[in-house]
Design an enzyme around this catalytic site. Sequence first.
Site, short mmCIF file in Angstrom:
data_model
loop_
_atom_site.label_atom_id
_atom_site.label_comp_id
_atom_site.label_asym_id
_atom_site.label_seq_id
_atom_site.Cartn_x
_atom_site.Cartn_y
_atom_site.Cartn_z
CG ASP A 1 13.57 41.24 -2.45
OD1 ASP A 1 14.04 40.57 -3.15
OD2 ASP A 1 13.90 42.19 -1.56
CE LYS B 1 17.52 42.74 -4.38
NZ LYS B 1 17.38 41.47 -3.88
CG ASP C 1 21.35 40.09 -4.93
OD1 ASP C 1 22.55 39.99 -4.68
OD2 ASP C 1 20.54 40.80 -3.88
CE LYS D 1 22.99 39.35 -1.05
NZ LYS D 1 21.71 39.74 -1.77
CG ASP E 1 30.42 26.61 -2.76
OD1 ASP E 1 31.49 25.57 -2.52
OD2 ASP E 1 29.16 26.01 -2.67
CB THR F 1 22.85 47.35 4.16
OG1 THR F 1 21.89 46.50 3.49
CG2 THR F 1 23.65 47.90 2.98
NE ARG G 1 12.08 45.26 3.38
CZ ARG G 1 12.70 44.74 4.05
NH1 ARG G 1 11.92 44.00 5.20
NH2 ARG G 1 14.18 44.68 4.29
#
Length: 238
Positions: free
Chosen positions: A10, A33, A60, A62, A65, A124, A216
């Site tokens: 990330d 990821k 990822d 997601k 639609d 989560t 993280r």
Amino acid sequence: MVQPLIIALDFPKAEIALDFVKQFPTSEQLFVKVGMELYYQAGPTIIRELQALGCQIFLDLKLHDIPHTVEQAAIVIGQLGVDLTTIHAAGGQKMMQAAVAGIATGAKKANVRPAKVLAITQLTSTSEQMLHQELNINTSLTDSVDHLAQLAAASHVDGVISSALEVPHIKAATSANFLCISPGIRLTGQSTDDQVRIVTPAGAHQLGSDGIVVGRPITQAPDPVASYQQIKALWEAK
């Protein structure tokens, strides 16, 4: 796929993500990821660059639609040769079936192995209170997750993304072979950040998760390689 520890890259820029991965020995064969932040900044180029470094990829994005739009997007994703990708189970059965079909079409077009499709049940970061008060879903969090997992299984999706806390219920509601990949992993005493339903690496193993996603606690650690090795040892402990 053998119970991977997936590192969530990330990061805001491709250069940062690639420099991070290059800290690790190539023998580690990282599973990483690529989420919305990095993919929207770097596009499919980051996928090819990470694959060139020997990484397996969990893309990822997601998808959520109408079925036609999701299928067309999945055709594009299917051509990338990634290992895992995600959709939202809340999009319904037709949408999930369209995603699976799109991945297969794209993979065939590019002559690569189709990505396994995983459905998001409940994030989560979602609490029981949020489920009821904000999302106006009156069933329990566990029942909502189980229902969405069953719907995903009926749609021929390969598995789900869910908290490790829900894995035993999901396996019972679907099958032992239905994949459950769990984010929300923290070591004892670490900050939970914006996660709510968290579990330790050892706890996820005991609960039956098929893989864990850790961001993280590794990427922001003073020594990311050492943190990765520590979490990996806890995750793989028999």
